[in-house]
Design an enzyme around this catalytic site. Structure first.
Site, PDB file in Angstrom:
ATOM      1  N   ALA A  69       0.848  -1.182   0.000  1.00  0.00           N
ATOM      2  CA  ALA A  69       0.000   0.000   0.000  1.00  0.00           C
ATOM      3  C   ALA A  69       0.892   1.244   0.000  1.00  0.00           C
ATOM      4  O   ALA A  69       2.063   1.173   0.387  1.00  0.00           O
ATOM      5  CB  ALA A  69      -0.886  -0.024   1.233  1.00  0.00           C
ATOM      6  N   GLY A 108       0.482  -5.225   0.729  1.00  0.00           N
ATOM      7  CA  GLY A 108      -0.622  -5.249  -0.219  1.00  0.00           C
ATOM      8  C   GLY A 108      -0.210  -5.784  -1.581  1.00  0.00           C
ATOM      9  O   GLY A 108      -1.034  -6.336  -2.318  1.00  0.00           O
ATOM     10  N   GLU A 111      -0.368  -9.404  -1.196  1.00  0.00           N
ATOM     11  CA  GLU A 111      -1.783  -9.753  -1.040  1.00  0.00           C
ATOM     12  C   GLU A 111      -2.492  -9.746  -2.394  1.00  0.00           C
ATOM     13  O   GLU A 111      -3.358 -10.572  -2.664  1.00  0.00           O
ATOM     14  CB  GLU A 111      -2.453  -8.788  -0.065  1.00  0.00           C
ATOM     15  N   GLU A 131       3.840  -5.822   7.325  1.00  0.00           N
ATOM     16  CA  GLU A 131       2.958  -4.834   7.971  1.00  0.00           C
ATOM     17  C   GLU A 131       3.218  -4.663   9.460  1.00  0.00           C
ATOM     18  O   GLU A 131       3.137  -3.549   9.987  1.00  0.00           O
ATOM     19  CB  GLU A 131       1.484  -5.220   7.756  1.00  0.00           C
TER      20      GLU A 131
HETATM   21  N1  3HC Z   1       4.630   3.430   0.315  1.00  0.00           N
HETATM   22  C1  3HC Z   1       5.154   4.633   0.064  1.00  0.00           C
HETATM   23  N2  3HC Z   1       6.452   4.852  -0.214  1.00  0.00           N
HETATM   24  C2  3HC Z   1       7.257   3.775  -0.206  1.00  0.00           C
HETATM   25  C3  3HC Z   1       6.791   2.488   0.057  1.00  0.00           C
HETATM   26  C4  3HC Z   1       5.402   2.315   0.317  1.00  0.00           C
HETATM   27  N3  3HC Z   1       4.863   1.128   0.558  1.00  0.00           N
HETATM   28  N4  3HC Z   1       7.830   1.646   0.001  1.00  0.00           N
HETATM   29  C5  3HC Z   1       8.907   2.380  -0.298  1.00  0.00           C
HETATM   30  N5  3HC Z   1       8.567   3.669  -0.428  1.00  0.00           N
HETATM   31  C6  3HC Z   1       9.429   4.787  -0.798  1.00  0.00           C
HETATM   32  C7  3HC Z   1      10.515   5.047   0.221  1.00  0.00           C
HETATM   33  O1  3HC Z   1      10.043   5.919   1.226  1.00  0.00           O
HETATM   34  C8  3HC Z   1      11.590   5.677  -0.638  1.00  0.00           C
HETATM   35  O2  3HC Z   1      11.212   7.021  -0.840  1.00  0.00           O
HETATM   36  P1  3HC Z   1      12.346   8.169  -0.944  1.00  0.00           P
HETATM   37  O3  3HC Z   1      13.162   7.796  -2.129  1.00  0.00           O
HETATM   38  O4  3HC Z   1      11.543   9.410  -1.080  1.00  0.00           O
HETATM   39  O5  3HC Z   1      13.108   8.077   0.341  1.00  0.00           O
HETATM   40  C9  3HC Z   1      11.442   4.962  -1.987  1.00  0.00           C
HETATM   41  O6  3HC Z   1      10.134   4.399  -1.970  1.00  0.00           O
HETATM   42  C10 3HC Z   1      12.452   3.859  -2.186  1.00  0.00           C
HETATM   43  O7  3HC Z   1      12.423   3.009  -1.066  1.00  0.00           O
HETATM   44  P2  3HC Z   1      13.772   2.427  -0.426  1.00  0.00           P
HETATM   45  O8  3HC Z   1      14.772   3.503  -0.299  1.00  0.00           O
HETATM   46  O9  3HC Z   1      13.358   1.688   0.784  1.00  0.00           O
HETATM   47  O10 3HC Z   1      14.236   1.444  -1.596  1.00  0.00           O
HETATM   48  P3  3HC Z   1      14.902   0.012  -1.509  1.00  0.00           P
HETATM   49  O11 3HC Z   1      15.139  -0.403  -2.896  1.00  0.00           O
HETATM   50  O12 3HC Z   1      16.027   0.041  -0.531  1.00  0.00           O
HETATM   51  O13 3HC Z   1      13.783  -0.942  -0.862  1.00  0.00           O
HETATM   52  C11 3HC Z   1      11.618  -1.903  -0.617  1.00  0.00           C
HETATM   53  C12 3HC Z   1      12.621  -1.222  -1.558  1.00  0.00           C
HETATM   54  C13 3HC Z   1      12.155  -3.268  -0.173  1.00  0.00           C
HETATM   55  C14 3HC Z   1      10.334  -2.077  -1.352  1.00  0.00           C
HETATM   56  C15 3HC Z   1      11.432  -1.030   0.648  1.00  0.00           C
HETATM   57  O14 3HC Z   1      11.123   0.279   0.235  1.00  0.00           O
HETATM   58  C16 3HC Z   1      10.322  -1.465   1.569  1.00  0.00           C
HETATM   59  O15 3HC Z   1      10.502  -2.372   2.350  1.00  0.00           O
HETATM   60  N6  3HC Z   1       9.174  -0.771   1.500  1.00  0.00           N
HETATM   61  C17 3HC Z   1       8.088  -0.974   2.421  1.00  0.00           C
HETATM   62  C18 3HC Z   1       7.290  -2.175   2.079  1.00  0.00           C
HETATM   63  C19 3HC Z   1       6.126  -2.304   3.009  1.00  0.00           C
HETATM   64  O16 3HC Z   1       6.215  -2.116   4.206  1.00  0.00           O
HETATM   65  N7  3HC Z   1       4.969  -2.676   2.463  1.00  0.00           N
HETATM   66  C20 3HC Z   1       3.781  -2.845   3.211  1.00  0.00           C
HETATM   67  C21 3HC Z   1       3.012  -1.574   3.235  1.00  0.00           C
HETATM   68  S1  3HC Z   1       1.589  -1.667   4.253  1.00  0.00           S
HETATM   69  C22 3HC Z   1       0.454  -2.493   3.323  1.00  0.00           C
HETATM   70  O17 3HC Z   1       0.728  -2.901   2.241  1.00  0.00           O
HETATM   71  C23 3HC Z   1      -0.910  -2.616   3.940  1.00  0.00           C
HETATM   72  C24 3HC Z   1      -1.757  -3.648   3.250  1.00  0.00           C
HETATM   73  O18 3HC Z   1      -1.734  -4.847   3.948  1.00  0.00           O
HETATM   74  C25 3HC Z   1      -3.175  -3.174   3.112  1.00  0.00           C
END
Ligand code: 3HC
Length: 702
Positions: A69, A108, A111, A131
């Site tokens: 998400a 997500g 998912e 999450e």
């Molecule tokens: N939403 C918004 N921004 C995100 C994001 C997300 N889910 N994931 C990454 N970003 C952004 C980062 O903030 C960063 O922004 P910036 O360049 O402005 O600082 C940019 O994307 C690049 O991210 P990274 O520097 O972390 O890049 P990497 O290549 O090192 O890592 C990644 C990539 C493994 C995808 C890592 O970003 C990550 O782990 N992201 C989070 C994933 C996550 O937690 N997903 C679950 C979200 S909650 C959800 O999905 C709820 C659902 O169940 C309904």
């Protein structure tokens, strides 16, 4: 017959024969923001209705499949379509839908893949539900669909840990159907084609595989114990237990969604979102923007003790060539053994194989010839923590190292400027403060001396990133950010012993607060002798007007109780197991009596408030002095190097959330108990009185 691509914002559908290939493109990580959700929904609906389409494949452009998400949308009013609606449309689609996963399918994103009827992944891909690390649980079916594919026990482990699962393991667990051999998209299209004519395999309709309820209960108990006060893993158990207990998919999804909604607005989720974005922001150092780092291919490490060996391994792991110097042939042999021993352990635990170990060690040389450092682009000194030793080394290094090489000291307390001056080329000198074990711990404090050239500092930051570490840039001060704050709050726990507490009570209170281990258990693990040596060294210059607090520790050391390694410290250790020691209880009580301190009933809440106030007060001084420019720099040091609970965001974030007036009141109370030296920091007073926050603070330059 070819048809023109259909475009819905960031989502484009092309046709591969009778398969609709739906491609999303939302850089940098294909977060499922509203336009992506809307585009996907329309693309799926169109393909479902198109008589010329028999099957669908969903893939992403760019570096990764959907990473989840859009976190920035959390806490804002939802804009339809919700992710659940999109996933329902995918799962209900009467034609087979295949997910083509590359990079990381997270949250997500995974998912969404689970709602497809089949999944194929690139060999290097990983999937996961991280999450809980954001203080929430999966909110789009993760807790309901993963148990149906992998069983509830594996599902719970995966969801509660938030770990990434590599493609091959995901296949073994039944989470994906195939690992692509060469061309992911072509193979996904082929898989979709092969499924035509068969009823779609809808994950939500699958029965939960048979499992051992006792194993589930044991896994749940382990999750709860590890979570301590963090809420999200506990709530994840609840959601998975529901599926395990036989709830239907609709009931399960509704319950999961309700927990997700409840948690997403919680304080823990807010703190963890702050931690997520700060972890990225901290690496963008304002005054280093646009400064190009120097080229680094070969790195020297001076000293192959525990720290030097760990640093060498971390450098080798990052693909660099490494030259380690020691002072004698014997020390060279011991150094080599230490480094290869670390690889031996990594092999035993299955983290690397023999081929990787051999390749890494092939880039290492260990020598007693200091002159070999001339070939290095950057040298990290990891010798004994003593100013005279370090100055002598930097004196030699200044003439041996090639012009333009960056020279770093791994000191944890000492003045980087004084070390830099000894080299005769202070512009090349920085601090790189690693944390033990250096091949594991992520934090590195990159210390900028008064004379350090900007590109030397940028080189330290770039190298740390290349090593997969988290660099936090700071200026010179005693103990830098982390150890300076640690020294302050640890004194409060020492005072607590003198005022009525016992080590196990202090440890339990701080573990309840969220630290993985209490400070006295940590001290026993690290060894009490180093602190003792430091206190003896500083004794002649100690201000007699300030409360000391080190008496209990001094007595323990004088008795030879240096911690776990000697079988006794604040606790005693029987077969490696920590036990409360009545001898320590007596000793602590005797010290209170000798110092004339009245032992009062221990108030864990008051101690925690004092510990927090001490941290925040020192943080305020660090900010006001300009050692770091932002409060988030301090929070990231504490989170990544000192076990501060991530779900509290960091001491500065938590202070803002509690309100600085409250923290100031705690600090005044602490001052009254602890005496001179514990006055509230002027910045804390100023912000508290003005109703300001640390997050909103920026220092006026100069
Ligand atoms: N939403 C918004 N921004 C995100 C994001 C997300 N889910 N994931 C990454 N970003 C952004 C980062 O903030 C960063 O922004 P910036 O360049 O402005 O600082 C940019 O994307 C690049 O991210 P990274 O520097 O972390 O890049 P990497 O290549 O090192 O890592 C990644 C990539 C493994 C995808 C890592 O970003 C990550 O782990 N992201 C989070 C994933 C996550 O937690 N997903 C679950 C979200 S909650 C959800 O999905 C709820 C659902 O169940 C309904």
């Amino acid at each position: 017959m070819s048809t023109a691509p259909a475009t819905h914002g960031p989502v484009v559908t092309t046709r591969q024969g009778r398969v609709a290939l739906i491609l999303a493109d939302n850089p940098p990580v294909n977060a499922l923001a509203q336009p992506v959700r809307e585009g996907l929904l329309r693309a799926v609906q169109e393909a479902a209705a198109d008589p010329a389409v028999d099957a669908l494949a969903i893939a992403c452009e760019g570096r990764t499949f959907f990473a989840g998400a859009e976190i920035r949308e959390f806490g804002k009013p939802p804009v339809p379509p919700g992710l659940g609606e999109v996933l329902d449309a995918i799962e209900a689609c009467p034609k087979p839908v295949v997910a083509a996963i590359h990079g990381t399918a997270l949250g997500g994103g995974f998912e969404l893949a689970l709602a497809c009827h089949a999944r194929i992944a690139d060999a290097k891909a990983a999937v996961g539900l991280p999450e809980v690390k954001l203080g929430i649980i999966p909110g789009a079916g993760g807790t309901q669909r993963v148990p149906r594919l992998a069983g509830p026990v594996a599902a719970l482990e995966m969801i509660a840990s938030g770990r990434h699962v590599r493609a091959e393991e995901a296949r073994r667990l039944g989470l994906i159907d195939a690992v692509a051999e060469s061309d992911l998209r072509a193979e996904a299209v082929e898989l979709a084609r092969s499924l035509v004519g068969r009823p779609p395999r809808r994950t939500g309709e699958l029965p939960v595989p048979a499992f051992d309820p006792a194993a589930f209960d044991a896994a749940a108990a382990a999750v709860a114990a590890k979570a301590r006060s963090q809420v999200s893993p506990i709530r994840a158990i609840e959601a998975v237990r529901l599926t395990a207990g036989g709830a239907g998919i609709r009931e399960g999804l509704a319950a999961e969604r309700a927990i997700f909604r409840e948690l997403v607005g919680s304080d823990q989720a807010k703190a963890l979102r702050y931690a997520f974005f700060s972890e990225r922001e901290v690496q963008r150092v304002p005054h280093l923007q646009g400064v190009a780092p120097r080229q680094v291919d070969v790195v020297g490490v001076i000293g192959a003790g525990t720290m030097g060996a760990g640093i060498a391994v971390a450098l080798l792991d990052a693909g660099l060539r490494v030259v380690v110097t020691e002072t004698s042939i014997e020390a060279v042999g011991a150094g080599w053994d230490r480094i290869s021993g670390l690889y031996g352990r990594a092999m035993k635990s299955g983290r690397i194989d023999q081929a990787k170990r051999d390749e890494r060690l092939s880039r290492l040389s260990v020598t007693d010839d200091f002159a070999e450092l001339a070939a290095c682009d950057l040298v990290i000194e990891a010798a004994f923590e003593d100013m005279a030793v370090k100055q002598e080394i930097f004196g030699r290094l200044g003439s041996v190292a090639r012009p333009g090489a960056t020279l770093a000291t791994n000191t944890s307390y000492l003045d980087v400027d004084a070390i830099g001056r000894a080299s005769g080329r202070p512009e090349d000198v920085i601090g790189l403060h690693f944390f033990s074990p250096a091949n594991i711990m992520r934090l590195v404090e990159v210390v900028e001396g008064a004379a350090s050239a900007k590109d030397a500092v940028a080189t330290g930051v770039a190298l740390a990133k290349r090593m997969g570490k988290l660099p936090v840039t700071c200026g010179v001060c005693d103990g830098f950010v982390g150890n300076r704050i640690l020294a302050t709050w640890r004194q409060q726990t020492d005072f607590a012993l003198e005022d009525g507490a016992l080590p196990q009570e202090v440890d339990a209170a701080l573990e309840r607060y969220g630290f993985a281990m209490g400070p006295f258990a940590v001290a026993d693990l690290a060894g009490l002798d180093i602190g003792w040596a430091r206190r003896k060294r500083l004794a002649p210059t100690r201000d007699p007007g300030r409360r000391y607090g080190g008496t209990v520790a001094d007595r323990l050391c004088a008795m030879g109780r240096f911690g776990q390694k000697t079988g006794a410290g604040y606790y005693r250790y029987v077969d490696g197991k920590r036990q409360v020691d009545p001898e320590v209880t007596r000793l602590v009580e005797d010290v209170s009596a000798e110092l004339g301190r009245e032992r009062r009933p221990f108030d864990p809440n008051a101690m925690v408030r004092h510990v927090r106030a001490a941290m925040v007060n020192e943080g305020a001084k660090i900010l006001a002095e300009g050692v770091v420019p932002r409060a988030l720099d301090i929070d990231m040091v504490l989170l990544h190097g000192y076990g501060f609970p991530a779900w509290r965001g960091g001491p500065m974030f938590e202070a803002d959330a509690i309100g600085l007036a409250t923290i100031l009141a705690d600090m005044r109370e602490l001052h009254a108990l602890s005496g001179p030296g514990w006055e509230p920091a002027p910045l804390l007073v100023e912000l508290a009185e003005k109703g300001g926050t640390f997050a909103g603070y920026s220092r006026t330059p100069g």
